[in-house]
Design an enzyme around this catalytic site. Sequence first.
Site, PDB file in Angstrom:
ATOM      1  N   PHE A   1       2.927  -2.098  -5.938  1.00 55.78           N
ATOM      2  CA  PHE A   1       1.571  -2.620  -5.842  1.00 55.78           C
ATOM      3  C   PHE A   1       1.346  -3.767  -6.832  1.00 55.78           C
ATOM      4  O   PHE A   1       0.538  -4.664  -6.582  1.00 55.78           O
ATOM      5  CB  PHE A   1       0.564  -1.490  -6.107  1.00 55.78           C
ATOM      6  CG  PHE A   1      -0.834  -1.821  -5.708  1.00 55.78           C
ATOM      7  CD1 PHE A   1      -1.266  -1.649  -4.395  1.00 55.78           C
ATOM      8  CD2 PHE A   1      -1.737  -2.306  -6.642  1.00 55.78           C
ATOM      9  CE1 PHE A   1      -2.562  -1.960  -4.025  1.00 55.78           C
ATOM     10  CE2 PHE A   1      -3.034  -2.608  -6.279  1.00 55.78           C
ATOM     11  CZ  PHE A   1      -3.451  -2.436  -4.972  1.00 55.78           C
ATOM     12  N   GLU A   2       2.070  -3.744  -7.953  1.00 53.54           N
ATOM     13  CA  GLU A   2       1.881  -4.761  -9.001  1.00 53.54           C
ATOM     14  C   GLU A   2       2.757  -5.992  -8.813  1.00 53.54           C
ATOM     15  O   GLU A   2       2.648  -6.956  -9.589  1.00 53.54           O
ATOM     16  CB  GLU A   2       2.173  -4.150 -10.376  1.00 53.54           C
ATOM     17  CG  GLU A   2       1.180  -3.091 -10.826  1.00 53.54           C
ATOM     18  CD  GLU A   2       1.352  -1.757 -10.132  1.00 53.54           C
ATOM     19  OE1 GLU A   2       0.343  -1.058  -9.917  1.00 53.54           O
ATOM     20  OE2 GLU A   2       2.516  -1.417  -9.792  1.00 53.54           O
TER      21      GLU A   2
ATOM     22  N   ALA B   1      10.847  -0.621  -3.442  1.00 55.91           N
ATOM     23  CA  ALA B   1      11.171   0.353  -2.402  1.00 55.91           C
ATOM     24  C   ALA B   1       9.963   1.270  -2.218  1.00 55.91           C
ATOM     25  O   ALA B   1       9.555   1.965  -3.155  1.00 55.91           O
ATOM     26  CB  ALA B   1      12.411   1.163  -2.771  1.00 55.91           C
ATOM     27  N   VAL B   2       9.424   1.261  -1.011  1.00 57.20           N
ATOM     28  CA  VAL B   2       8.302   2.132  -0.661  1.00 57.20           C
ATOM     29  C   VAL B   2       8.834   3.139   0.357  1.00 57.20           C
ATOM     30  O   VAL B   2       9.317   2.744   1.429  1.00 57.20           O
ATOM     31  CB  VAL B   2       7.125   1.330  -0.067  1.00 57.20           C
ATOM     32  CG1 VAL B   2       5.944   2.261   0.203  1.00 57.20           C
ATOM     33  CG2 VAL B   2       6.723   0.198  -0.995  1.00 57.20           C
ATOM     34  N   ILE B   3       8.736   4.427   0.017  1.00 60.98           N
ATOM     35  CA  ILE B   3       9.292   5.477   0.873  1.00 60.98           C
ATOM     36  C   ILE B   3       8.153   6.379   1.348  1.00 60.98           C
ATOM     37  O   ILE B   3       7.314   6.821   0.555  1.00 60.98           O
ATOM     38  CB  ILE B   3      10.352   6.295   0.113  1.00 60.98           C
ATOM     39  CG1 ILE B   3      11.492   5.356  -0.332  1.00 60.98           C
ATOM     40  CG2 ILE B   3      10.898   7.413   0.993  1.00 60.98           C
ATOM     41  CD1 ILE B   3      12.547   6.031  -1.183  1.00 60.98           C
TER      42      ILE B   3
ATOM     43  N   ASP C   1       4.090  12.474   2.380  1.00 59.20           N
ATOM     44  CA  ASP C   1       3.274  13.348   3.219  1.00 59.20           C
ATOM     45  C   ASP C   1       1.856  12.834   3.433  1.00 59.20           C
ATOM     46  O   ASP C   1       1.107  13.408   4.234  1.00 59.20           O
ATOM     47  CB  ASP C   1       3.206  14.752   2.589  1.00 59.20           C
ATOM     48  CG  ASP C   1       4.578  15.417   2.514  1.00 59.20           C
ATOM     49  OD1 ASP C   1       5.415  15.110   3.398  1.00 59.20           O
ATOM     50  OD2 ASP C   1       4.803  16.212   1.583  1.00 59.20           O
ATOM     51  N   THR C   2       1.473  11.786   2.713  1.00 60.47           N
ATOM     52  CA  THR C   2       0.109  11.265   2.831  1.00 60.47           C
ATOM     53  C   THR C   2       0.137   9.829   3.336  1.00 60.47           C
ATOM     54  O   THR C   2       1.209   9.239   3.562  1.00 60.47           O
ATOM     55  CB  THR C   2      -0.606  11.308   1.473  1.00 60.47           C
ATOM     56  OG1 THR C   2       0.015  10.357   0.589  1.00 60.47           O
ATOM     57  CG2 THR C   2      -0.511  12.696   0.860  1.00 60.47           C
TER      58      THR C   2
ATOM     59  N   HIS D   1      -0.609   7.309   1.659  1.00 61.09           N
ATOM     60  CA  HIS D   1      -0.387   6.401   0.528  1.00 61.09           C
ATOM     61  C   HIS D   1       0.661   5.343   0.870  1.00 61.09           C
ATOM     62  O   HIS D   1       0.559   4.189   0.453  1.00 61.09           O
ATOM     63  CB  HIS D   1       0.051   7.217  -0.698  1.00 61.09           C
ATOM     64  CG  HIS D   1       0.265   6.390  -1.921  1.00 61.09           C
ATOM     65  ND1 HIS D   1      -0.768   5.821  -2.629  1.00 61.09           N
ATOM     66  CD2 HIS D   1       1.409   6.036  -2.569  1.00 61.09           C
ATOM     67  CE1 HIS D   1      -0.282   5.154  -3.664  1.00 61.09           C
ATOM     68  NE2 HIS D   1       1.037   5.280  -3.651  1.00 61.09           N
TER      69      HIS D   1
ATOM     70  N   PHE E   1      10.227 -11.710   0.152  1.00 69.76           N
ATOM     71  CA  PHE E   1       9.920 -10.284   0.302  1.00 69.76           C
ATOM     72  C   PHE E   1      11.222  -9.495   0.390  1.00 69.76           C
ATOM     73  O   PHE E   1      11.903  -9.496   1.420  1.00 69.76           O
ATOM     74  CB  PHE E   1       9.079 -10.076   1.563  1.00 69.76           C
ATOM     75  CG  PHE E   1       8.552  -8.680   1.726  1.00 69.76           C
ATOM     76  CD1 PHE E   1       7.459  -8.243   0.999  1.00 69.76           C
ATOM     77  CD2 PHE E   1       9.143  -7.799   2.623  1.00 69.76           C
ATOM     78  CE1 PHE E   1       6.967  -6.947   1.154  1.00 69.76           C
ATOM     79  CE2 PHE E   1       8.647  -6.507   2.788  1.00 69.76           C
ATOM     80  CZ  PHE E   1       7.558  -6.086   2.047  1.00 69.76           C
TER      81      PHE E   1
END
Length: 219
Positions: free
Chosen positions: A121-122, A144-146, A149-150, A152, A177
């Site tokens: 996010f930063e 890395a965005v994994i 369960d939500t 987010h 990117f």
Amino acid sequence: MASHGCCWMRERLLSGVFPIPRARGLPTPKSTALSFSSSLLQLQPQGFAPDRKQRSSFVQAPAVRRLVGSLTKTQGLRFAVVIARFNEIVTKQLLEGALDTFSKYSVNEEDIDVVWVPGCFEIGIVAERLGKSRKYHAILCIGAVIRGDTSHYDAVANSVASGVLSAGLNSGVPCIFGVLTCDDMEQALNRAGGKAGNKGAEGALTTIEMASLFEHQFK
């Protein structure tokens, strides 16, 4: 009498001269016949015949310019890498792939600055600040965005993509990117040096090419 009339009409047809009918009680005009020239029956369009001399005299358009960034002209180029610490087991391997690629393409170590941030996010705000500093020709953003369960995951993935794009547009410096967005850790590791290669290395190649394009073609 009928045969005489037919003969008269046949002569007029052959000669191309016909009497002009007039209404009763009107004076006879001076010219009572309308002649059709055979040249009018054979219409010849003018101005449409191809003129070879005229066609060959057209001015040739200049050749299309093709502007491409180079992967070999790296001398004098400076780079920054903004990398997220979250999911470090993945991002570290992406960074290693990127640094190895920079080295293979003759980018000096002193021409690369690595900036760590807490999470993806930063990345955007830091990349924009680095771009506006005018110290770098291009910036590689690694993270890395994994999925969890939500929801987010969706919020962070969309925000980081938008942030990197805005950083490049607002600073005028290419911001690449290099953030993985994966469903699970296995997918991420496969893209950080596993079966699917190393996306950090691919990102470094894109960073070099864009830096070269801006520096050598757009100035």
